[in-house]
Scaffold this active site. Structure first.
Site, PDB file in Angstrom:
ATOM      1  N   GLU A 139       0.803  -1.224   0.000  1.00 60.74           N
ATOM      2  CA  GLU A 139       0.000   0.000   0.000  1.00 60.74           C
ATOM      3  C   GLU A 139       0.839   1.278   0.000  1.00 60.74           C
ATOM      4  OE1 GLU A 139      -3.517   1.997   2.792  1.00 60.74           O
ATOM      5  OE2 GLU A 139      -2.151   0.552   3.689  1.00 60.74           O
ATOM      6  N   GLU A 157     -12.337   3.226   4.596  1.00 58.23           N
ATOM      7  CA  GLU A 157     -11.238   3.441   5.540  1.00 58.23           C
ATOM      8  C   GLU A 157     -11.105   4.950   5.760  1.00 58.23           C
ATOM      9  OE1 GLU A 157      -6.680   1.872   6.254  1.00 58.23           O
ATOM     10  OE2 GLU A 157      -7.146   3.191   4.578  1.00 58.23           O
TER      11      GLU A 157
END
Length: 273
Positions: A152, A251
């Site tokens: 990520e 998120e």
């Protein structure tokens, strides 16, 4: 809302009003069938009792845990993963077995391995070499249960070296060349990519096939969609049109209470299809 992707709730940023063991049930009550968590324990190798309690909280809620982070150190204190951190290499290796073990019990198919900040007592080259070894080991372990490792980009962490999709794909390429694994992919956090100045539309157009998971938040503020300026719905629609069939994980930091922050998403769109 023109796409039909399924949504999941990140229970490490949402439902923080509640203890960790109550968040899966709260997600179900709010209408969601799927959740994800950062590492939900204080240490890399928690007690069996703590693991059992966490697993039971997910099972009893009747939701699917679709993603789990490996232990990433002291996140509130600024740590962003152990993958490339030489002084904590043994800790990461120990954490792999625990994480994948939880995954086996709960049917988790994706594990996010935060790369780690640059450190003063190792060169960038040494850190990157270690990261390839650790990500390879994680991918081999995850493959045993048919799961994928995620890499990520992160924003807001000055010493974290992976800022763009290209940065992450470069790491993924090295891991695949090193160990021949195929179960490693890009976590396209549309918020982090945008904040870091990446061309998100171009990433979607060119790399959808390599995106294994998607997370969303609006900018500025990292709050729920609709509070900022990012074209989240259009980007999710483009991802789906390009063949992405995974989850869109929420998120974000709710601007008010977690339940109120779901107002942008009709209840009938919360359950998995």
């Amino acid at each position: 809302m023109t796409h039909s992707l399924n949504y999941a709730v990140n229970c490490s940023l949402l439902f923080t009003e509640l203890p960790i063991l109550e968040r899966a049930a709260a997600s179900k009550e709010a209408g969601f069938d799927a959740i994800e968590f950062w590492w939900p324990f204080a240490e890399a190798v928690p007690s069996d009792k703590d693991v059992d309690a966490f697993v039971a909280s997910v099972q009893n809620a009747g939701v699917q845990l679709i993603g789990l982070n490996f232990f990433a150190g002291d996140m509130p204190g600024g740590d962003r993963g152990l993958v490339s951190w030489p002084a904590r290499a043994a800790e990461f290796k120990d954490n792999i077995d625990v994480t994948v073990g939880i995954g086996e019990r709960l049917g988790i198919k994706a594990f996010n391995a935060l790369y780690g900040n640059r450190v003063d007592d190792a060169t960038a080259e040494q850190q990157d070499e270690l990261a390839v070894e650790n990500l390879s080991a994680a991918a081999v372990a995850a493959a045993r249960i048919g799961a994928t490792i995620l890499v990520e980009p992160v924003s807001g962490a000055p010493r974290y070296p992976l800022l763009t999709a290209a940065d992450c794909l470069g790491v993924i390429d090295k891991v695949q060349a090193h160990s021949g694994v195929s179960n490693i992919g890009l976590l396209a956090d549309l918020y982090h990519l945008a904040v870091n100045g990446d061309n998100v539309d171009k990433v979607i157009a060119e790399h959808t096939a390599r995106i294994a998971h998607v997370q969303i938040a609006d900018n500025p503020g990292r709050n729920e969609p609709g509070t900022g300026e990012l074209p989240i719905d259009e980007q999710l629609t483009a991802l789906e049109a390009n063949g992405y069939r995974g989850w869109a994980a929420l998120e974000y930091k709710p601007s008010g209470s977690t339940v109120d922050s779901f107002g942008w998403l009709p209840r009938e769109r919360r359950a998995a299809k």
